[in-house]
Design an enzyme around this catalytic site. Structure first.
Site, PDB file in Angstrom:
ATOM      1  CE  LYS A 226      -8.113  13.432   9.414  1.00  0.00           C
ATOM      2  NZ  LYS A 226      -7.769  12.011   8.664  1.00  0.00           N
TER       3      LYS A 226
ATOM      4  CB  SER B 250      -5.209   9.676   6.390  1.00  0.00           C
ATOM      5  OG  SER B 250      -5.389  10.302   5.075  1.00  0.00           O
TER       6      SER B 250
ATOM      7  CB  SER C 162      -6.172  13.383   5.267  1.00  0.00           C
ATOM      8  OG  SER C 162      -6.660  12.403   6.114  1.00  0.00           O
TER       9      SER C 162
HETATM   10  N1  GLN Z   1      -4.391  10.166   0.778  1.00  0.00           N
HETATM   11  C1  GLN Z   1      -5.332   9.209   0.581  1.00  0.00           C
HETATM   12  C2  GLN Z   1      -6.467   9.779  -0.105  1.00  0.00           C
HETATM   13  O1  GLN Z   1      -6.163  10.839  -0.803  1.00  0.00           O
HETATM   14  C3  GLN Z   1      -5.745   8.635   1.800  1.00  0.00           C
HETATM   15  C4  GLN Z   1      -6.710   9.545   2.634  1.00  0.00           C
HETATM   16  C5  GLN Z   1      -6.964   9.120   4.109  1.00  0.00           C
HETATM   17  O2  GLN Z   1      -6.636   8.066   4.399  1.00  0.00           O
HETATM   18  N2  GLN Z   1      -8.051   9.632   4.689  1.00  0.00           N
HETATM   19  O3  GLN Z   1      -7.639   9.444  -0.257  1.00  0.00           O
END
Ligand code: GLN
Length: 480
Positions: free
Chosen positions: A79, A178, A154
């Site tokens: 990532k 994420s 994400s």
């Molecule tokens: N989808 C969640 C957010 O928007 C989690 C994001 C993440 O785990 N980095 O914050």
């Protein structure tokens, strides 16, 4: 060699048996990315030359008769919020578009030591904020099972890369889901370890009290191998811990795993869950019952506050972490600013996308004097209650099973105009990081959704440092 069928475990055997060379394997993956990533958009930066060179070194080590780590020659997707020295690390933000990492993240250093191969850096929601990879400043990553749908987020790029056979495994980061949510959407395994088990050094911080790096793999066994390679205390991360993971042994006995009691939290089976998700989770439960596991209903009464608590604590930490991105450090420099303040304003207004700005504003607000106690301090107290819910439940059961997401992968564009509906898609993944406990998303199978078929997964959450429990149950489920 069919790279689609390779796992970390089988690649290792193949290398030792000289069925293929590491170089051949890496070249196959480079070809697969060349052929397929136009349609998926998993990668932001490719590292072809470095990958081939690293693979050649593995072959040289084999030829010299050196002992091989299970990760030697394994082609990985990383990532783009993790630092690999000399490679750009954009976090999918215009702000860091030209930022080149000056050092390796600890996880990368560890994997380099194991002679893993890095294929490239993958797409994400800007600074890991989002649930669909649509917040990337560069492009949307599409779901490999249906190009009209999101890969999740994400860490959508790493999940899609593994699902589409464009990496054998990958790394993501999980702050509120994420890793687990995109894993569920793409039909691969994704694990968020216990907070503190994996060093965050060299991970571009989103919300420091929640962020954890973890593996994306095709199998639970592979997740275990990758997790073991990246975990451990790090002098560069004061929150990292070296614990003797009890009962963490590399291969717990099946009889011991079978004794684990699984809890079903009644608050997680709410109205509005997609029928395909319900079917998938029921199927997983039925299979586990057949394997001899016992189930018990448990209650996590403060679950209903998790989303609100997360959307106060997370933006508060985001606003402080992103304050360092001022247009002076970490590259980016908008021309024509005459005063310092103007330079900050111009850089931050142009460098950050709308979701990032929204969260910085929200976070700055909840931390501001006069509101700190009403929001931030209160949220921290409720966070404690959420953790206590898990402590109580874990007196009765060893592991908790739930859905990962309320729906399978949604359509691209479906939720972009309504941030709240996007936030709601994380309702089942947010409690684990708030409590700091480990959790894994394991694919069940594909179910009919609309006119197509989409993967559905279930989640296992364990006690702090009991990764062995969720991985052990996961492996037994997988063998079955
Ligand atoms: N989808 C969640 C957010 O928007 C989690 C994001 C993440 O785990 N980095 O914050």
């Amino acid at each position: 060699m069919d790279i689609k069928k390779l796992t970390i475990a089988s690649l290792h055997e193949g290398l030792i048996a000289k069925d293929f060379s590491a170089r051949e394997v890496t070249q196959e993956y480079v070809k697969a990315i060349d052929a397929n990533d136009k349609n998926v958009g998993a990668y932001l930066t490719r590292m072809n030359d470095a990958a081939i060179a690293a693979a050649a070194e593995v072959d040289a080590a084999i030829a010299a008769g050196k002992e091989l780590s299970p990760l030697a020659g394994v082609p990985l997707a990383v990532k783009d919020n993790m630092l690999i020295k000399g490679v750009t690390a954009t976090s999918a933000s215009k702000m860091l578009e030209h930022y080149e990492a000056a050092y390796d993240a600890t996880v990368i250093e560890k994997l380099k030591f194991e002679r893993a191969v890095f294929l490239g850096k993958t797409n994400l929601d800007e600074f890991a904020m989002g649930s669909s990879t649509e917040n990337s400043a560069f492009h949307v990553t599409k779901n490999p099972h249906d190009g009209t749908r999101v890969a999740g987020g994400s860490s959508g790029g790493s999940a899609a890369a593994v699902a589409a056979g464009m990496a054998l495994a990958g790394l993501g980061s999980d702050t509120g889901g994420s890793i687990r949510q995109p894993a569920a959407f793409c039909g691969v395994v994704g694990m968020k370890p216990t907070y503190g088990t994996v060093s965050r050094f060299g991970l571009t911080a989103m919300a420091s009290s929640l962020d954890q790096i973890g593996p994306f793999t095709k199998t639970v066994e592979d997740a275990k191998i990758l997790f073991h390679a990246i975990k451990g205390k790090d002098v560069h991360d004061a929150t990292s811990i070296d614990v003797v993971m009890k009962p963490f042994h590399y291969a717990p006995k099946k009889e011991d795993i079978k004794k684990l009691k699984i809890g079903i939290p009644k608050e997680y089976f709410i109205e509005g869950i997609d029928p395909a998700v319900t079917k998938g989770v029921e199927e997983a439960i039925t299979k586990l019952k057949k394997l001899g596991f016992t189930f018990k209903e448990v209650s996590l009464p403060h679950t209903k506050y998790a989303l609100s608590v997360y959307y106060i604590i997370m933006p508060a930490e985001v606003s402080t972490n992103l304050a360092r991105l001022d247009g002076i450090r970490y590259s980016r420099d908008v021309k024509g600013a005459k005063k310092l303040n103007e330079l900050y304003l111009k850089n931050r207004a142009h460098g950050f996308g709308p979701e990032t700005r929204r969260r910085v504003l929200l976070g700055t607000f909840v931390l501001s004097s006069g509101y700190y106690d009403a929001y931030y301090a209160k949220a921290q107290k409720v966070r404690r209650l959420i953790k206590q819910d898990f402590d109580e439940a874990f007196k009765e059961v060893d592991v908790i099973l739930s859905p990962v997401t309320p729906t399978p992968a949604f359509k691209i564009g479906e939720k972009t105009s309504d941030p709240l509906s996007m936030y709601l898609s994380d309702i089942f993944t947010i409690p684990a990081p708030l409590a700091g406990i480990p959790a894994i998303s394991i694919p069940v199978k594909k179910y009919t959704v609309g006119s197509g078929e989409l993967p559905v997964a279930f989640q296992l959450m364990g006690k702090h440092f009991h990764e062995a429990d969720i991985l052990g149950i996961g492996e037994m489920y997988e063998e079955e």
